[in-house]
Enzyme design. Sequence first.
Site, mmCIF file in Angstrom:
data_model
loop_
_atom_site.group_PDB
_atom_site.id
_atom_site.type_symbol
_atom_site.label_atom_id
_atom_site.label_comp_id
_atom_site.label_asym_id
_atom_site.label_seq_id
_atom_site.Cartn_x
_atom_site.Cartn_y
_atom_site.Cartn_z
ATOM 1 C CG ASP A 59 8.493 12.746 4.931
ATOM 2 O OD1 ASP A 59 9.373 12.893 4.058
ATOM 3 O OD2 ASP A 59 7.421 12.158 4.709
ATOM 4 C CG ASN A 125 -1.462 4.399 5.005
ATOM 5 O OD1 ASN A 125 -1.087 5.362 4.339
ATOM 6 N ND2 ASN A 125 -0.837 4.015 6.102
ATOM 7 C CG HIS A 127 1.171 7.907 4.378
ATOM 8 N ND1 HIS A 127 1.721 6.675 4.671
ATOM 9 C CD2 HIS A 127 1.963 8.416 3.413
ATOM 10 C CE1 HIS A 127 2.785 6.476 3.913
ATOM 11 N NE2 HIS A 127 2.954 7.508 3.142
ATOM 12 C CD GLU A 132 1.810 6.051 8.403
ATOM 13 O OE1 GLU A 132 0.904 5.973 7.556
ATOM 14 O OE2 GLU A 132 2.934 5.540 8.241
#
Length: 244
Positions: A59, A125, A127, A132
């Site tokens: 990313d 979380n 991810h 996400e």
Amino acid sequence: MRLIEVRNPDEAKTVAADLIQTYRPRVFGAATGATPELLYRELVDRRALDPSTTVCLLDEYIGLSTNHPQRYRHVIERQLATALGLSVVSPDVDADDLARACCAYDTMLDEVGGIDVQILGIGRNGHIAFNEPGTLFETATHVVELAATTRADNARFFVTDERPPTHAITQGIASIRRARHVILIATGRAKADAVAAMLDGPISTSVPATALRDHANVVVIADCEALAARAVTNHQRCVTTCPT
Ligand code: GLP
């Protein structure tokens, strides 16, 4: 998913580096973040990747100046690629047409032959990369708006008065699942809930890492702290070998 339980981040990096040397990747997928830093140092020390290896970024932030030190391309060059003389490919986050740049990146991943070994961390979380919660498992590389927790977590890499970017281009979950081997490293108590959900919870878009559960070649290397939220029976070895 094969789980390798280790005592600490140091052991995690050794196990990961051993695995990578077994796989001998021609195309290496690199994640950023604090977790893989030790591994990259180890790979450099061992000169574990051949100079012909291509490194593909997972990313990249949108909106940072081209020479910003937190551009993931620069991070991976500093931590891994430059020392080993490796070439790096990344999505073109400066393109006028970002949607086209995303498609072009997936095409580029195909053109280099596909990723042999993808290194991943995991977000608090759940991810993976910047996918996400809520991201469909079928997504290819795409532009993403970062979750507030992700921006808060990543603020530590930026100087005090600077906020992390709001958007990034990330390999999609489908892109990541195409890697031949995936090594996901999770260390530290902050990851425990996400790791328990990834390993034991229902497969669901609300925990993106669960998309890896049916991949044929995923190794999760997790330390005791990262396994601390699993049911006791599942992490007995850690409970007995780790200081409390
Ligand atoms: C970022 C990256 C992820 C990484 C995650 C966890 O958001 N895009 O690839 O896995 O953070 O990072 P850390 O290892 O610093 O906890």
